[in-house]
Design an enzyme around this catalytic site. Structure first.
Site, short mmCIF file in Angstrom:
data_model
loop_
_atom_site.label_atom_id
_atom_site.label_comp_id
_atom_site.label_asym_id
_atom_site.label_seq_id
_atom_site.Cartn_x
_atom_site.Cartn_y
_atom_site.Cartn_z
N HIS A 1 0.82 -1.22 0.00
CA HIS A 1 0.00 0.00 0.00
C HIS A 1 0.85 1.27 0.00
O HIS A 1 0.36 2.34 0.36
CB HIS A 1 -0.96 -0.02 1.19
CG HIS A 1 -1.99 -1.12 1.07
ND1 HIS A 1 -2.78 -1.55 2.11
CD2 HIS A 1 -2.33 -1.89 0.01
CE1 HIS A 1 -3.57 -2.53 1.69
NE2 HIS A 1 -3.31 -2.78 0.43
N CYS B 1 4.95 22.29 -12.52
CA CYS B 1 3.94 21.26 -12.81
C CYS B 1 2.59 21.61 -12.17
O CYS B 1 1.55 21.58 -12.82
CB CYS B 1 4.46 19.91 -12.32
SG CYS B 1 3.20 18.64 -12.18
P1 NAD Z 1 -7.02 -3.34 10.09
O1 NAD Z 1 -7.06 -2.04 10.84
O2 NAD Z 1 -8.14 -3.66 9.19
O3 NAD Z 1 -6.90 -4.56 11.11
C1 NAD Z 1 -5.92 -4.59 12.13
C2 NAD Z 1 -6.16 -5.82 12.96
O4 NAD Z 1 -5.10 -5.92 13.90
C3 NAD Z 1 -7.47 -5.77 13.76
O5 NAD Z 1 -8.22 -6.95 13.49
C4 NAD Z 1 -7.01 -5.72 15.23
O6 NAD Z 1 -7.83 -6.49 16.08
C5 NAD Z 1 -5.63 -6.32 15.15
N1 NAD Z 1 -4.71 -5.79 16.17
C6 NAD Z 1 -4.43 -4.49 16.45
N2 NAD Z 1 -3.46 -4.40 17.36
C7 NAD Z 1 -3.10 -5.68 17.68
C8 NAD Z 1 -2.12 -6.23 18.56
N3 NAD Z 1 -1.30 -5.45 19.28
N4 NAD Z 1 -2.05 -7.58 18.65
C9 NAD Z 1 -2.88 -8.38 17.93
N5 NAD Z 1 -3.79 -7.90 17.03
C10 NAD Z 1 -3.91 -6.56 16.92
O7 NAD Z 1 -5.62 -3.38 9.36
P2 NAD Z 1 -5.20 -3.98 7.95
O8 NAD Z 1 -5.77 -5.34 7.78
O9 NAD Z 1 -3.74 -3.76 7.85
O10 NAD Z 1 -5.91 -3.05 6.87
C11 NAD Z 1 -5.98 -1.66 7.07
C12 NAD Z 1 -5.39 -0.75 6.03
O11 NAD Z 1 -4.94 0.31 6.82
C13 NAD Z 1 -4.20 -1.21 5.29
O12 NAD Z 1 -4.48 -0.97 3.97
C14 NAD Z 1 -3.03 -0.29 5.72
O13 NAD Z 1 -2.45 0.28 4.58
C15 NAD Z 1 -3.67 0.81 6.47
N6 NAD Z 1 -3.08 1.23 7.77
C16 NAD Z 1 -1.74 1.16 7.98
C17 NAD Z 1 -1.21 1.56 9.19
C18 NAD Z 1 0.27 1.47 9.40
O14 NAD Z 1 1.03 1.60 8.44
N7 NAD Z 1 0.73 1.22 10.63
C19 NAD Z 1 -2.05 2.02 10.22
C20 NAD Z 1 -3.43 2.10 9.96
C21 NAD Z 1 -3.93 1.69 8.73
#
Ligand code: NAD
Length: 263
Positions: free
Chosen positions: A123, A170
């Site tokens: 992403h 640009c």
């Molecule tokens: P999501 O937010 O859909 O899911 C995250 C999952 O992680 C949740 O189910 C949650 O229960 C679990 N979780 C959170 N903290 C945890 C922990 N400490 N231990 C165990 N489980 C934990 O995330 P996704 O599937 O990556 O999709 C979201 C989109 O958001 C992606 O496209 C990404 O690009 C973007 N995103 C990225 C970041 C980052 O770069 N850190 C942050 C937020 C969103």
């Protein structure tokens, strides 16, 4: 849970080509909120989804202003890798890690010491900006300096080589070099991730709700090709039923144990 961790560890120890699919959940312990977890940005404020949707971003200056303000205040800039990221560096040292395909845009796998050549950022990255007209990429730091100096809706300052804008620069809209909703993934990155998934013997999904496609599609690709699937996530995911082990604990605690490393 202990039994599940033991099952996962046995699978990890016997695997020779491990592909990791990581999501926002691996970075929450570094202070970066996820989107869909209980404290996720979108769970708390569904309107925030607009900032990541290409059409809104391109058509509404107010959305862009909010996006730049958010970027300036992002917890990512102060975030350090945690035990989850570090445990994957330890796995790499064993020589059984083929690839980390990450949905994250925070750069923390590389900051932890993962070989950048083994990390595919499906992403994109928020550590760079890109011009939506000429495609030129540049470091995020310079763009944030412009925001701090008072600009609120950044446009490209590169020379206008095609002369289309009628001015010397640009002038295209700048956006973080992330893949917004409505924007295609980089074809080579997706191909590399899917090819690795199709030929791995373990697909380890860490910290992802497995609800964003095509990234989540790596899981069924690996499963259909005969690989084990191990899922480490606090909440249920769509693919728990096909996994050989599902670990529901906190990643920073559970992942190092499942990998048999110190973290
Ligand atoms: P999501 O937010 O859909 O899911 C995250 C999952 O992680 C949740 O189910 C949650 O229960 C679990 N979780 C959170 N903290 C945890 C922990 N400490 N231990 C165990 N489980 C934990 O995330 P996704 O599937 O990556 O999709 C979201 C989109 O958001 C992606 O496209 C990404 O690009 C973007 N995103 C990225 C970041 C980052 O770069 N850190 C942050 C937020 C969103």
């Amino acid at each position: 849970m202990n039994e599940d961790v033991s099952v996962a560890k046995r699978i990890v120890d016997s695997s020779r080509r491990i592909v990791v699919l990581s999501g926002a959940g691996i970075s929450t312990e570094s202070g970066i909120p996820d989107f869909r977890g209980p404290n996720g940005l979108w769970t708390r404020n569904p309107e925030a989804e607009k900032l990541s949707t290409l059409d809104y971003y391109m058509s509404d200056p107010e959305v862009r202003r909010r996006a730049w303000r958010n970027r300036l205040e992002s917890p990512t800039w102060a975030a350090e890798p945690n035990a989850g990221h570090r445990s994957l560096v330890e796995l790499e040292k064993r020589g059984t890690l083929e690839l980390i395909a990450t949905q994250n845009i925070d750069g923390l796998h590389q900051a932890a010491g993962s070989d950048p050549d083994l990390v595919v950022e499906l992403h994109g990255t928020m550590r760079e900006v890109k011009c939506m007209t000429c495609g030129k990429r540049s470091p995020m730091d310079g763009a944030l300096d412009r925001v701090r100096a008072g600009e609120d809706d950044l446009h490209c300052l590169e020379p206008d080589v095609q002369g289309g804008s009628g001015s010397a620069v640009c002038g295209g809209i700048l956006k973080s070099a992330t893949i917004s909703f409505g924007e295609s993934l980089v074809a080579d990155d997706l191909r590399r991730a899917e090819t690795a998934a199709a030929s791995c013997d373990l697909l380890l999904a860490v910290g992802s709700s497995l609800s964003v496609y095509p990234a989540a599609g790596m899981v069924p690709i690996a499963y259909r090709a005969g690989a084990n699937v191990v899922i480490v996530n606090a909440e249920p995911t769509e693919y728990d039923s096909i996994a050989s082990a599902v670990l529901r604990g906190t990643i920073g605690e559970v992942l190092p144990r499942a990998l048999g490393v110190s973290g």
